[in-house]
Design a protein around this motif. Structure first.
Motif, PDB file in Angstrom:
ATOM      1  N   GLN A 133       0.850  -1.174   0.000  1.00 54.60           N
ATOM      2  CA  GLN A 133       0.000   0.000   0.000  1.00 54.60           C
ATOM      3  C   GLN A 133       0.896   1.237   0.000  1.00 54.60           C
ATOM      4  O   GLN A 133       1.840   1.322   0.778  1.00 54.60           O
ATOM      5  N   VAL A 134       0.591   2.163  -0.907  1.00 57.74           N
ATOM      6  CA  VAL A 134       1.315   3.431  -0.964  1.00 57.74           C
ATOM      7  C   VAL A 134       0.305   4.555  -0.779  1.00 57.74           C
ATOM      8  O   VAL A 134      -0.659   4.662  -1.538  1.00 57.74           O
ATOM      9  N   VAL A 135       0.510   5.365   0.247  1.00 55.42           N
ATOM     10  CA  VAL A 135      -0.319   6.536   0.488  1.00 55.42           C
ATOM     11  C   VAL A 135       0.535   7.760   0.167  1.00 55.42           C
ATOM     12  O   VAL A 135       1.579   7.964   0.782  1.00 55.42           O
ATOM     13  N   THR A 136       0.118   8.537  -0.828  1.00 59.77           N
ATOM     14  CA  THR A 136       0.861   9.723  -1.240  1.00 59.77           C
ATOM     15  C   THR A 136       0.050  10.969  -0.914  1.00 59.77           C
ATOM     16  O   THR A 136      -1.127  11.052  -1.255  1.00 59.77           O
ATOM     17  N   VAL A 137       0.693  11.916  -0.250  1.00 57.26           N
ATOM     18  CA  VAL A 137       0.048  13.175   0.100  1.00 57.26           C
ATOM     19  C   VAL A 137       0.792  14.310  -0.594  1.00 57.26           C
ATOM     20  O   VAL A 137       2.024  14.390  -0.516  1.00 57.26           O
ATOM     21  N   LEU A 138       0.060  15.161  -1.309  1.00 56.93           N
ATOM     22  CA  LEU A 138       0.623  16.345  -1.962  1.00 56.93           C
ATOM     23  C   LEU A 138       0.084  17.591  -1.263  1.00 56.93           C
ATOM     24  O   LEU A 138      -1.123  17.819  -1.248  1.00 56.93           O
ATOM     25  N   ALA A 139       0.992  18.369  -0.677  1.00 54.18           N
ATOM     26  CA  ALA A 139       0.602  19.553   0.087  1.00 54.18           C
ATOM     27  C   ALA A 139       1.278  20.785  -0.503  1.00 54.18           C
ATOM     28  O   ALA A 139       2.509  20.851  -0.552  1.00 54.18           O
ATOM     29  N   PRO A 140       0.498  21.787  -0.975  1.00 47.14           N
ATOM     30  CA  PRO A 140       1.106  22.979  -1.558  1.00 47.14           C
ATOM     31  C   PRO A 140       1.859  23.804  -0.522  1.00 47.14           C
ATOM     32  O   PRO A 140       1.442  23.897   0.641  1.00 47.14           O
ATOM     33  N   ILE A 141       2.977  24.377  -0.955  1.00 43.66           N
ATOM     34  CA  ILE A 141       3.773  25.247  -0.090  1.00 43.66           C
ATOM     35  C   ILE A 141       3.115  26.615  -0.030  1.00 43.66           C
ATOM     36  O   ILE A 141       2.869  27.253  -1.056  1.00 43.66           O
ATOM     37  N   GLU A 142       2.842  27.066   1.193  1.00 39.99           N
ATOM     38  CA  GLU A 142       2.196  28.353   1.424  1.00 39.99           C
ATOM     39  C   GLU A 142       3.208  29.459   1.710  1.00 39.99           C
ATOM     40  O   GLU A 142       2.961  30.628   1.424  1.00 39.99           O
ATOM     41  N   ALA A 143       4.349  29.087   2.325  1.00 40.37           N
ATOM     42  CA  ALA A 143       5.368  30.083   2.667  1.00 40.37           C
ATOM     43  C   ALA A 143       6.724  29.406   2.797  1.00 40.37           C
ATOM     44  O   ALA A 143       6.811  28.225   3.144  1.00 40.37           O
ATOM     45  N   ILE A 144       7.785  30.160   2.489  1.00 34.72           N
ATOM     46  CA  ILE A 144       9.164  29.679   2.579  1.00 34.72           C
ATOM     47  C   ILE A 144       9.956  30.703   3.385  1.00 34.72           C
ATOM     48  O   ILE A 144       9.959  31.895   3.054  1.00 34.72           O
ATOM     49  N   ASP A 145      10.620  30.253   4.438  1.00 33.61           N
ATOM     50  CA  ASP A 145      11.408  31.148   5.292  1.00 33.61           C
ATOM     51  C   ASP A 145      12.864  30.688   5.242  1.00 33.61           C
ATOM     52  O   ASP A 145      13.238  29.717   5.898  1.00 33.61           O
TER      53      ASP A 145
END
Length: 199
Positions: A133-145
């Protein structure tokens, strides 16, 4: 003596991955790889010998090298049960891995993706059972410090999380990221149980 299920002797996929995936609409079509990635993996192998078989109850008693015995129930998904013999060797292979990479903005839809595979013995073969089983999560970057070496991402449930970037080589790449790029985390869990004649 502990009793478990042969077809379910495979631990569930990482709780975090499942929590993220099940909290949103899931697709089975994960995006393709497009860049460098980093993987941390754990691989475990275990073997034991069958010392007793209760055919009517489909119970198998397995003894490891240290002499510890475990009773396992082989449910109906375990084909060719009649091929199992006392003295046969049971082998379990298990892998658990987490892969992290960055995907460019617009390359895929944010969210969670699940891919599952099964492998069962063909008629006449020695029993075996495999599952991945492969669970892939894609989360957009909101901020970079780049001063504090953090990135902030939005999870599938809309939750915003700030992550510390600890490795110097990853910190050096922060300047190349853009808001809208996506952090991809893939949780992989796979296990296989096979039964082989004693040698």
């Amino acid at each position: 003596m502990k009793t478990s299920s042969l077809s379910r002797a495979l631990p569930p996929v990482l709780a975090l991955g499942l929590t993220l995936a099940l909290a949103t609409a899931c697709s089975t079509n994960a995006p393709a790889d497009t860049g460098p990635r980093e993987t941390v993996a754990m691989n475990v192998q275990a073997t034991g010998k069958i010392v007793d078989i209760d055919t009517p109850s489909r119970l198998i008693t397995i003894e490891n090298e240290a002499g510890k015995q475990t009773q396992v129930h082989a449910d109906e998904t375990v084909r060719n049960f009649d091929k199992i013999r006392v003295g046969d060797v049971v082998q379990i292979d298990y892998i658990n891995a987490v892969t992290v990479d960055i995907q460019p903005a617009g390359s895929a839809e944010p969210g969670a993706y699940i891919k599952e595979d099964q492998d069962v013995a063909k008629t006449g073969d020695k029993p075996r059972y495999g599952e991945s089983q492969v669970v892939t999560v894609l989360a957009p970057i909101e901020a970079i410090d780049t001063v504090n070496n953090t990135i902030t991402v939005k999870g599938p449930r809309g939750n915003v999380v700030t992550l510390d970037v600890k490795k110097p080589e990853h910190q050096a790449r922060l300047k190349n990221l853009k808001v809208g790029d996506m952090l991809r985390i893939a949780f992989t869990e796979a296990a296989a149980v096979s039964i082989n004649p004693t040698k």
